[in-house]
Design an enzyme around this catalytic site. Structure first.
Site, PDB file in Angstrom:
ATOM      1  CD  GLU A  10      16.566 -14.483   4.530  1.00  0.00           C
ATOM      2  OE1 GLU A  10      16.794 -13.251   4.548  1.00  0.00           O
ATOM      3  OE2 GLU A  10      16.099 -15.110   5.504  1.00  0.00           O
ATOM      4  CG  ASP A  53      -1.986   0.974   1.244  1.00  0.00           C
ATOM      5  OD1 ASP A  53      -2.801   0.906   0.318  1.00  0.00           O
ATOM      6  OD2 ASP A  53      -2.046   1.824   2.152  1.00  0.00           O
TER       7      ASP A  53
END
Ligand code: GLC
Length: 537
Positions: A253, A203
């Site tokens: 990751e 957002d």
């Protein structure tokens, strides 16, 4: 051959949870409802789902005011229900994106409550933007900025200090220069990634950082006037890019662990396509909504300009393009393109269908907002006393109210609640559904091969099977056309043409189209129609 980064040309369906499907009979959609609807979305042919915020929240801005980033609001279910939803999505091969809100939280968030309690000068207040006012007794706000939803961007607390909120007073802005904020959000990302999510819609992704001195603006009401993030002191500060680099590294990751690529898509509203491109550099966000298409009027030149700029300034850097025509903040296409009320000429609907085929033929990814696949019009006649959007309550502007695109979906039957809720006959949906929603119910759309639903489903199927579509070879070549018509090729032989006018024109290629947004005789392209052909060019 499709490129292997799934997100480069994914089609994602935006679920506005409170309006999708209600499993508890309270008239508000919930996570169990979303789970029940997943087979429907699978049948439609989308790659994944973006869920609007469902976290604990006092709902001043329908969940974009988050009080706890690591839980589910009881209104929508609980974490166990969320896990069931994830498991079903995985089984169906649908990806799940969550909506994360890092620019601000809720005034009910424990850290904001602690800041109010701790008082001026405290460490707790340093996590937000608290400041002394100006003028006699500090009775004037610290600067002249206005909030996006109207009124000053500052609210005074009981002890006399002011705090900054770029949206409503119930949405205090975080201070991203405080080291605990980036650290906290990284933990929030990991919390949900550990629960299996495939990524995040971010957002207000050009927000987070403000000019460090919070100086006065030359045009303080610009954001509220345009309802866009245009105040250059409040948005699009260079430091925000470090956050997206960090978040991308967290995603990588997880990918390194299990091979699943995660997706970060930003709600990025910046002045130019070139500035937009900076958000999708290879080590930042994977995608950023390019809102210029959504903002374009139904006009061939306007559409061509937007698409050409995106190809030059964004796709030209090697990043993917992210198209969107509808979302929970905007007037729906059917209405925006010309149909003030249902039962009109059908022009808005014809244009919305044509725009959908155009969007699905462009290089890159696309987002569909729930109900778009049904051709739902905006509900323009909601009475004032049912409107819940803070934009209406803070600005009094009916014209810009966002409730009209958030009315609960019709699924079946002839009368409200149209199968939206398991509640007994007569249960009230959180926003009232108009009687004419009967015509748009999914049950009816599925049974009618001329429906919007079948157009979207057929378009998505072709997009998945034709190598020219989606990412394809990443190119788009304009063909010469008459004024008011756009035509382009994708890769080897796929032609998409759109007639923005109302009179028929000659099709750019002979023969019957593979797919058209309306009746399309061979050799002709009727007005307000788009079509796809395979051709030897
Ligand atoms: C975004 C959301 C909108 C919300 C605002 C504040 O623009 O899409 O619905 O009101 O951010 O969080």
């Amino acid at each position: 051959m499709k490129r292997h980064h799934w997100w480069r040309d994914a089609v994602i369906y935006q679920v506005y949870v409170r309006s999708f499907l209600d499993s508890t009979g309270d008239g508000v959609g919930d996570l169990a409802g979303v789970r029940a609807g997943l087979p429907y979305l699978k049948k439609l042919g989308v790659d994944g789902v973006w869920l609007s915020p469902f976290y604990p929240s006092p709902q001043h801005d329908h969940g974009y005011d988050v009080a706890n980033y690591r839980d589910v609001d009881p209104l929508f279910g609980d974490l166990a229900e969320f896990d069931l939803l994830m498991a079903d999505a995985r089984r169906l091969g649908l990806r799940i994106l969550l909506d994360i809100v890092p620019n601000h939280c809720s005034s009910e968030h424990p850290w904001f409550r602690a800041a109010l309690a701790a008082g001026p000068g405290s460490e707790e207040r340093a996590r937000f933007h608290f400041a002394e006012g100006r003028g006699p007794d500090g009775a004037e706000p610290p600067n002249n900025w206005h909030a996006m939803f109207g009124g000053p961007a500052w609210t005074r607390t009981d002890d006399g200090q002011w705090y900054l909120h770029m949206f409503t007073p119930e949405q205090p802005d975080w201070n991203w220069r405080h080291p605990e904020i980036p650290a906290e959000f990284e933990e929030v990302l990991r919390f949900w990634l550990d629960r299996g999510v495939d990524g995040f819609r971010i957002d207000v992704a050009a927000g987070l950082f403000k000019h460090p001195e919070l100086p006065d603006s030359d045009d303080p009401e610009a954001d509220a006037r345009t309802r866009d993030s245009v105040n250059p002191l409040a948005w699009n500060q260079p430091e925000v890019h470090d956050v997206w680099r960090r978040w991308r590294a967290v995603c990588e990751e997880y990918t390194a662990r299990d091979g699943r690529e995660r997706l970060l898509v930003g709600e990025v509203s910046v002045p130019t396509a070139r500035e937009h491109a900076a958000y999708v550099r290879p080590d930042e966000l994977h995608q950023a909504f390019f809102f210029d298409l959504l903002g374009a009027p139904w006009d061939a030149d306007a559409f061509r300009k937007v698409i050409s700029e995106a190809m030059r300034d964004i796709a030209g850097t090697g990043s993917t393009l992210t198209w969107v025509l509808n979302n929970h903040d905007q007037v729906r296409t059917v209405t925006r393109y010309g149909e003030p009320a249902p039962g009109g000429s059908g022009l808005g609907a014809a244009r919305a269908r044509a725009a959908a085929l155009l969007m699905l033929a462009l290089p890159g990814a696309a987002y569909i907002y729930q109900g778009e696949e049904l051709g739902l019009p905006e509900v323009v006649d909601l009475p004032d006393d049912v409107l819940t959007d803070p934009v209406f309550h803070r600005t009094g502007s009916r014209a810009r109210v966002r409730d009209g695109c958030r009315v609960p979906l019709p699924w079946s039957g002839q009368a409200s609640p149209f199968g939206f809720t398991t509640g007994v006959e007569g249960v009230r949906t959180w926003l009232p559904q108009p009687d004419y929603f009967a015509e748009y119910a999914t049950e009816r759309a599925l049974a009618d091969t001329r429906s919007f639903w079948h157009l979207y489903r057929d378009g998505l199927q072709l997009r998945a099977s034709l190598p020219q579509l989606g990412d394809g070879d990443g190119t788009l070549r304009w063909l010469d056309t008459e004024p008011g018509v756009l035509a382009f090729t994708r890769g080897d032989g796929l032609v998409c043409a759109v007639n923005f006018g109302t009179a028929p024109t000659t099709a750019p290629v002979p023969g019957t189209p593979l797919l058209a947004s309306g009746p399309c005789p061979a050799g002709e392209l009727p007005g307000s129609t788009a079509a796809w052909w395979l051709a030897d060019l």
